[in-house]
Design a protein around this motif. Structure first.
Motif, PDB file in Angstrom:
ATOM      1  N   TYR A  73       0.857  -1.176   0.000  1.00 17.26           N
ATOM      2  CA  TYR A  73       0.000   0.000   0.000  1.00 17.26           C
ATOM      3  C   TYR A  73       0.900   1.235   0.000  1.00 17.26           C
ATOM      4  O   TYR A  73       1.880   1.290   0.731  1.00 17.26           O
ATOM      5  N   THR A  74       0.547   2.213  -0.817  1.00 18.92           N
ATOM      6  CA  THR A  74       1.314   3.448  -0.890  1.00 18.92           C
ATOM      7  C   THR A  74       0.654   4.500  -0.010  1.00 18.92           C
ATOM      8  O   THR A  74      -0.436   4.972  -0.315  1.00 18.92           O
ATOM      9  N   TYR A  75       1.300   4.837   1.076  1.00 15.77           N
ATOM     10  CA  TYR A  75       0.779   5.801   2.043  1.00 15.77           C
ATOM     11  C   TYR A  75       1.165   7.226   1.674  1.00 15.77           C
ATOM     12  O   TYR A  75       2.140   7.455   0.963  1.00 15.77           O
ATOM     13  N   SER A  76       0.429   8.181   2.242  1.00 15.60           N
ATOM     14  CA  SER A  76       0.802   9.583   2.096  1.00 15.60           C
ATOM     15  C   SER A  76       2.126   9.808   2.831  1.00 15.60           C
ATOM     16  O   SER A  76       2.485   9.065   3.759  1.00 15.60           O
ATOM     17  N   SER A  77       2.822  10.841   2.447  1.00 14.32           N
ATOM     18  CA  SER A  77       4.098  11.150   3.098  1.00 14.32           C
ATOM     19  C   SER A  77       3.902  11.442   4.586  1.00 14.32           C
ATOM     20  O   SER A  77       4.752  11.103   5.408  1.00 14.32           O
ATOM     21  N   ASP A  78       2.779  12.058   4.941  1.00 16.23           N
ATOM     22  CA  ASP A  78       2.550  12.380   6.349  1.00 16.23           C
ATOM     23  C   ASP A  78       2.210  11.145   7.176  1.00 16.23           C
ATOM     24  O   ASP A  78       2.600  11.060   8.341  1.00 16.23           O
ATOM     25  N   MET A  79       1.511  10.167   6.595  1.00 15.34           N
ATOM     26  CA  MET A  79       1.242   8.936   7.344  1.00 15.34           C
ATOM     27  C   MET A  79       2.558   8.187   7.564  1.00 15.34           C
ATOM     28  O   MET A  79       2.803   7.656   8.652  1.00 15.34           O
ATOM     29  N   LYS A  80       3.411   8.172   6.562  1.00 16.72           N
ATOM     30  CA  LYS A  80       4.723   7.559   6.734  1.00 16.72           C
ATOM     31  C   LYS A  80       5.526   8.293   7.806  1.00 16.72           C
ATOM     32  O   LYS A  80       6.183   7.667   8.634  1.00 16.72           O
ATOM     33  N   ALA A  81       5.458   9.622   7.794  1.00 21.64           N
ATOM     34  CA  ALA A  81       6.188  10.416   8.793  1.00 21.64           C
ATOM     35  C   ALA A  81       5.683  10.112  10.201  1.00 21.64           C
ATOM     36  O   ALA A  81       6.475  10.027  11.142  1.00 21.64           O
ATOM     37  N   ALA A  82       4.379   9.950  10.351  1.00 20.34           N
ATOM     38  CA  ALA A  82       3.817   9.623  11.670  1.00 20.34           C
ATOM     39  C   ALA A  82       4.377   8.292  12.156  1.00 20.34           C
ATOM     40  O   ALA A  82       4.754   8.158  13.329  1.00 20.34           O
ATOM     41  N   GLY A  83       4.452   7.314  11.268  1.00 18.42           N
ATOM     42  CA  GLY A  83       5.038   6.027  11.637  1.00 18.42           C
ATOM     43  C   GLY A  83       6.513   6.158  11.994  1.00 18.42           C
ATOM     44  O   GLY A  83       6.988   5.569  12.971  1.00 18.42           O
ATOM     45  N   GLN A  84       7.237   6.957  11.226  1.00 18.81           N
ATOM     46  CA  GLN A  84       8.659   7.163  11.499  1.00 18.81           C
ATOM     47  C   GLN A  84       8.874   7.869  12.836  1.00 18.81           C
ATOM     48  O   GLN A  84       9.915   7.696  13.473  1.00 18.81           O
ATOM     49  N   GLN A  85       7.868   8.650  13.265  1.00 18.87           N
ATOM     50  CA  GLN A  85       7.954   9.321  14.564  1.00 18.87           C
ATOM     51  C   GLN A  85       7.426   8.452  15.699  1.00 18.87           C
ATOM     52  O   GLN A  85       7.353   8.892  16.834  1.00 18.87           O
ATOM     53  N   GLY A  86       7.022   7.214  15.382  1.00 15.73           N
ATOM     54  CA  GLY A  86       6.656   6.278  16.440  1.00 15.73           C
ATOM     55  C   GLY A  86       5.190   5.932  16.591  1.00 15.73           C
ATOM     56  O   GLY A  86       4.820   5.227  17.534  1.00 15.73           O
ATOM     57  N   LEU A  87       4.329   6.384  15.688  1.00 16.88           N
ATOM     58  CA  LEU A  87       2.905   6.070  15.819  1.00 16.88           C
ATOM     59  C   LEU A  87       2.654   4.599  15.544  1.00 16.88           C
ATOM     60  O   LEU A  87       2.956   4.091  14.470  1.00 16.88           O
ATOM     61  N   LYS A  88       2.134   3.919  16.556  1.00 16.73           N
ATOM     62  CA  LYS A  88       1.704   2.525  16.431  1.00 16.73           C
ATOM     63  C   LYS A  88       0.221   2.490  16.757  1.00 16.73           C
ATOM     64  O   LYS A  88      -0.230   3.135  17.702  1.00 16.73           O
ATOM     65  N   TRP A  89      -0.527   1.737  15.962  1.00 13.55           N
ATOM     66  CA  TRP A  89      -1.975   1.696  16.147  1.00 13.55           C
ATOM     67  C   TRP A  89      -2.371   0.829  17.333  1.00 13.55           C
ATOM     68  O   TRP A  89      -1.985  -0.325  17.428  1.00 13.55           O
ATOM     69  N   ASP A  90      -3.117   1.430  18.234  1.00 16.33           N
ATOM     70  CA  ASP A  90      -3.781   0.715  19.321  1.00 16.33           C
ATOM     71  C   ASP A  90      -5.211   1.240  19.353  1.00 16.33           C
ATOM     72  O   ASP A  90      -5.591   2.073  18.522  1.00 16.33           O
ATOM     73  N   GLU A  91      -6.022   0.765  20.264  1.00 17.68           N
ATOM     74  CA  GLU A  91      -7.418   1.172  20.281  1.00 17.68           C
ATOM     75  C   GLU A  91      -7.573   2.688  20.422  1.00 17.68           C
ATOM     76  O   GLU A  91      -8.344   3.314  19.693  1.00 17.68           O
ATOM     77  N   ALA A  92      -6.841   3.295  21.329  1.00 15.63           N
ATOM     78  CA  ALA A  92      -6.979   4.732  21.576  1.00 15.63           C
ATOM     79  C   ALA A  92      -6.554   5.560  20.358  1.00 15.63           C
ATOM     80  O   ALA A  92      -7.274   6.473  19.941  1.00 15.63           O
ATOM     81  N   SER A  93      -5.397   5.240  19.780  1.00 23.05           N
ATOM     82  CA  SER A  93      -4.925   6.027  18.639  1.00 23.05           C
ATOM     83  C   SER A  93      -5.827   5.826  17.427  1.00 23.05           C
ATOM     84  O   SER A  93      -6.135   6.781  16.707  1.00 23.05           O
ATOM     85  N   LEU A  94      -6.286   4.610  17.222  1.00 25.07           N
ATOM     86  CA  LEU A  94      -7.153   4.340  16.083  1.00 25.07           C
ATOM     87  C   LEU A  94      -8.496   5.050  16.224  1.00 25.07           C
ATOM     88  O   LEU A  94      -9.000   5.638  15.262  1.00 25.07           O
ATOM     89  N   MET A  95      -9.066   5.048  17.409  1.00 24.74           N
ATOM     90  CA  MET A  95     -10.351   5.729  17.627  1.00 24.74           C
ATOM     91  C   MET A  95     -10.222   7.230  17.381  1.00 24.74           C
ATOM     92  O   MET A  95     -11.079   7.839  16.745  1.00 24.74           O
ATOM     93  N   GLU A  96      -9.144   7.829  17.884  1.00 25.28           N
ATOM     94  CA  GLU A  96      -8.944   9.262  17.684  1.00 25.28           C
ATOM     95  C   GLU A  96      -8.708   9.572  16.204  1.00 25.28           C
ATOM     96  O   GLU A  96      -9.234  10.543  15.672  1.00 25.28           O
ATOM     97  N   TYR A  97      -7.927   8.753  15.536  1.00 26.28           N
ATOM     98  CA  TYR A  97      -7.662   8.943  14.109  1.00 26.28           C
ATOM     99  C   TYR A  97      -8.952   8.845  13.304  1.00 26.28           C
ATOM    100  O   TYR A  97      -9.227   9.683  12.448  1.00 26.28           O
ATOM    101  N   LEU A  98      -9.756   7.837  13.566  1.00 29.11           N
ATOM    102  CA  LEU A  98     -10.979   7.623  12.797  1.00 29.11           C
ATOM    103  C   LEU A  98     -12.001   8.734  12.983  1.00 29.11           C
ATOM    104  O   LEU A  98     -12.793   9.010  12.088  1.00 29.11           O
TER     105      LEU A  98
END
Length: 122
Positions: A73-98
């Motif tokens: 999957y080709t992600y946006s540059s900002d989604m990749k940057a969020a991952g590079q800064q340590g964003l890992k999906w858990d229930e709390a982060s996913l709920m806020e993102y959605l």
């Protein structure tokens, strides 16, 4: 129609959880059927298997995954940057993102604008 108090964000969370655990231990047939119904909204853009649907990454293994790293999957540059800064999906982060994907990325990345491929708010 969703039950009272069952917000779109809760529907999306139920969709993701239901999709990942279509037949949870101890759940009745009605619960599994509800999960299938909710996932239909997600399936327009997301798959449960390893291959992404044309519009979104696979949801297989989303909990604990670093943002922007699902294979094929080709992600946006900002989604990749969020991952590079340590964003890992858990229930709390996913709920806020959605609830508001662009607002979440702006807050996480401390940016005024972001590129984001998920326009929907749940």
């Amino acid at each position: 129609m969703a039950p009272a108090g069952f917000t779109l964000a809760k529907q999306w969370a139920a969709c993701v959880v239901g999709a990942l655990f279509l037949f949870p231990l101890g759940a009745g047939a009605a619960d599994a059927e509800r999960g299938k119904q909710l996932f239909e909204q997600c399936a327009a853009c997301h798959a449960l298997g390893g291959a992404p649907v044309d519009m979104g990454p696979s949801l297989k293994g989303v909990f604990g995954r670093t943002a922007g790293t699902a294979e094929k999957y080709t992600y946006s540059s900002d989604m990749k940057a969020a991952g590079q800064q340590g964003l890992k999906w858990d229930e709390a982060s996913l709920m806020e993102y959605l609830a508001d994907p662009a607002a979440y990325l702006k807050k996480y990345l401390k940016k005024e604008s972001v590129s984001n491929k998920m326009p929907n708010k749940f």
